[in-house]
Design an enzyme around this catalytic site. Structure first.
Site, PDB file in Angstrom:
ATOM      1  N   PRO A   2       2.742  -3.550   3.842  1.00 37.10           N
ATOM      2  CA  PRO A   2       3.232  -2.558   2.891  1.00 37.10           C
ATOM      3  C   PRO A   2       3.864  -3.226   1.674  1.00 37.10           C
ATOM      4  O   PRO A   2       4.891  -3.883   1.783  1.00 37.10           O
ATOM      5  CB  PRO A   2       4.277  -1.776   3.689  1.00 37.10           C
ATOM      6  CG  PRO A   2       3.900  -1.986   5.106  1.00 37.10           C
ATOM      7  CD  PRO A   2       3.359  -3.376   5.157  1.00 37.10           C
ATOM      8  N   GLU A   3       3.205  -3.079   0.539  1.00 32.82           N
ATOM      9  CA  GLU A   3       3.764  -3.528  -0.728  1.00 32.82           C
ATOM     10  C   GLU A   3       4.108  -2.281  -1.531  1.00 32.82           C
ATOM     11  O   GLU A   3       4.111  -1.181  -0.984  1.00 32.82           O
ATOM     12  CB  GLU A   3       2.748  -4.423  -1.458  1.00 32.82           C
ATOM     13  CG  GLU A   3       2.287  -5.604  -0.600  1.00 32.82           C
ATOM     14  CD  GLU A   3       1.251  -6.483  -1.280  1.00 32.82           C
ATOM     15  OE1 GLU A   3       1.259  -6.554  -2.517  1.00 32.82           O
ATOM     16  OE2 GLU A   3       0.440  -7.094  -0.576  1.00 32.82           O
ATOM     17  N   LYS A  58      10.255  -2.495  -2.181  1.00 38.89           N
ATOM     18  CA  LYS A  58       9.471  -2.110  -1.009  1.00 38.89           C
ATOM     19  C   LYS A  58      10.304  -1.350   0.010  1.00 38.89           C
ATOM     20  O   LYS A  58       9.905  -1.203   1.165  1.00 38.89           O
ATOM     21  CB  LYS A  58       8.870  -3.363  -0.352  1.00 38.89           C
ATOM     22  CG  LYS A  58       7.923  -4.144  -1.256  1.00 38.89           C
ATOM     23  CD  LYS A  58       7.482  -5.456  -0.632  1.00 38.89           C
ATOM     24  CE  LYS A  58       6.711  -6.307  -1.639  1.00 38.89           C
ATOM     25  NZ  LYS A  58       6.462  -7.682  -1.136  1.00 38.89           N
ATOM     26  N   ARG A 161       5.411  -5.937  14.930  1.00 37.45           N
ATOM     27  CA  ARG A 161       6.010  -7.268  14.944  1.00 37.45           C
ATOM     28  C   ARG A 161       7.526  -7.279  14.807  1.00 37.45           C
ATOM     29  O   ARG A 161       8.119  -8.357  14.733  1.00 37.45           O
ATOM     30  CB  ARG A 161       5.342  -8.140  13.872  1.00 37.45           C
ATOM     31  CG  ARG A 161       3.913  -8.470  14.266  1.00 37.45           C
ATOM     32  CD  ARG A 161       3.160  -9.155  13.167  1.00 37.45           C
ATOM     33  NE  ARG A 161       3.663 -10.485  12.926  1.00 37.45           N
ATOM     34  CZ  ARG A 161       3.174 -11.281  11.982  1.00 37.45           C
ATOM     35  NH1 ARG A 161       2.200 -10.856  11.208  1.00 37.45           N
ATOM     36  NH2 ARG A 161       3.651 -12.459  11.818  1.00 37.45           N
ATOM     37  N   ARG A 314       0.813 -19.046   1.585  1.00 38.21           N
ATOM     38  CA  ARG A 314       0.102 -17.810   1.941  1.00 38.21           C
ATOM     39  C   ARG A 314      -1.388 -17.983   1.778  1.00 38.21           C
ATOM     40  O   ARG A 314      -1.853 -18.756   0.933  1.00 38.21           O
ATOM     41  CB  ARG A 314       0.522 -16.643   1.014  1.00 38.21           C
ATOM     42  CG  ARG A 314       1.975 -16.430   0.902  1.00 38.21           C
ATOM     43  CD  ARG A 314       2.544 -15.986   2.231  1.00 38.21           C
ATOM     44  NE  ARG A 314       3.975 -16.233   2.285  1.00 38.21           N
ATOM     45  CZ  ARG A 314       4.865 -15.373   1.849  1.00 38.21           C
ATOM     46  NH1 ARG A 314       4.481 -14.251   1.360  1.00 38.21           N
ATOM     47  NH2 ARG A 314       6.128 -15.663   1.912  1.00 38.21           N
TER      48      ARG A 314
END
Length: 327
Positions: A2-3, A58, A161, A314
């Site tokens: 989710p950005e 966010k 997570r 990343r």
DNA sequence: CACTTGACCTGTCCGC
DNA sequence: TGCGGACAGGTCAAGT
């Protein structure tokens, strides 16, 4: 995952669903998901009415009539899914206990998407029956109107997570959250300018542009997907040092970020693995993505094979031909 | 201070 | 088929 566009999409959905609802009960099973869920929950959460849903960076913020707010960060795998029951119930269903079978106790809510939302509803859903084993927090909700018991519903916070969190804090102190203290401007705000973008980026002059875009103190809301997409759009190689990028290029990047984020919000965000909106549906932006998760496929602009590499720790997707290191 | 790396977690996928 | 390890990516703490 989710950005900004995903959190914005959830905000738009929950804004239609939550205001006017009263919180009846809260259940949670993972301390770190809801670290202050003790006395404050009884005093300021249970019985409060939801007045507004908003977003900063966010983080999703749910304001309550008790002058407290829930600040929610979904991190990578968090979901906020609203599920309404078919009709009002005479008695309140029990929240699942830690040692009990959740599914059995919440049968009224555990309906397939088609039944929950009706035939013809886009069933492009990742959500099966809720709660599931990733469910960390459940809010039991009730419509507030007179004394009649109206339809009940639930808001599920799922987080595979367990990186996400919910904090209950006074509304007046939301902006004092550590997370907000140094967070950068909203890229879709009308008073966010090219000049400010360049100036803030230059504080990270000696790092690469990808790391700078991911730095929330520079700019709010960009994550891995939209960093890669924006850099492709602006034809900038992700490992380029900020100080080596011309003002012209940075202006191009400024526009690219706004365009990419705006398009993604239109498409309901990106679903890579976990993301769903407030009704459990996936977003479709990745169908429109040009590089992200397209390694091995041809660049839509020049046909060169897209590579996946590692930048700023990343996974980073790049067209080696039309994203140039030298500007 | 600027910048990079590791930790937090669980589920999935890949190679042996 | 089982098993270990790499990987996924947002943010903060710890390290250089």
């Amino acid at each position: 995952m989710p950005e900004l566009p995903e959190v914005e999409t959830i905000k738009l959905g929950l804004s239609q669903l939550l205001p006017g609802k009263k919180i009846l009960k809260v259940w949670h099973d993972w301390e770190k998901s809801f670290p202050n869920a003790d006395a404050d929950v009884d005093r300021f959460l249970v019985g409060a009415e939801i007045t507004r849903v908003r977003r900063r960076a966010k983080v999703l913020i749910i304001d309550l009539s008790s002058k407290y707010s829930l600040a929610i960060h979904l991190k990578m795998t968090g979901q906020l899914v609203y599920v309404g029951t078919q009709e009002s119930l005479v008695t309140s269903p029990q929240s699942p206990g830690k040692t009990d079978d959740k599914r059995q106790q919440t049968a009224d809510y555990a309906l397939p998407a088609e039944e929950r939302f009706g035939a013809g509803h886009p069933s492009d859903s990742l959500i099966g029956q809720l709660p599931d084993k990733s469910t960390r927090v459940i809010f039991d909700l009730q419509t507030v109107k007179g004394r009649t018991l109206h339809a009940q519903s639930r808001l599920f916070f799922n987080d595979q997570r367990k990186f996400g969190w919910i904090r209950l804090i006074p509304t007046s102190e939301v902006e004092n959250l550590d997370f907000f203290k140094h967070v950068g401007p909203e890229p879709l705000s009308s008073n966010f300018t090219q000049a400010e973008f360049r100036n803030r980026l230059k504080r990270r002059a000696n790092t690469n542009i990808k790391a700078a875009l991911l730095d929330q103190t520079v700019l709010a809301g960009i994550g891995n997907i939209y960093a890669d997409e924006s850099l492709w759009n602006a034809r900038i190689y992700p490992a380029t040092l900020v100080k080596n990028i011309s003002d012209n290029k940075l202006n191009t990047l400024f526009t690219a970020i706004i365009n990419v984020l705006t398009l993604s919000i239109e498409k309901g965000g990106s679903t890579d693995r976990n993301y769903v909106n407030a009704e459990g549906q996936k977003g479709s932006y990745l169908s429109f993505a040009n590089v992200f998760r397209r390694n091995g496929l041809p660049c839509p602009r020049c046909g060169e094979v897209i590579l996946k590499m590692r930048v700023a720790g990343r996974g980073t997707h790049v067209c080696p031909k039309c994203q140039k290191l030298t500007q």
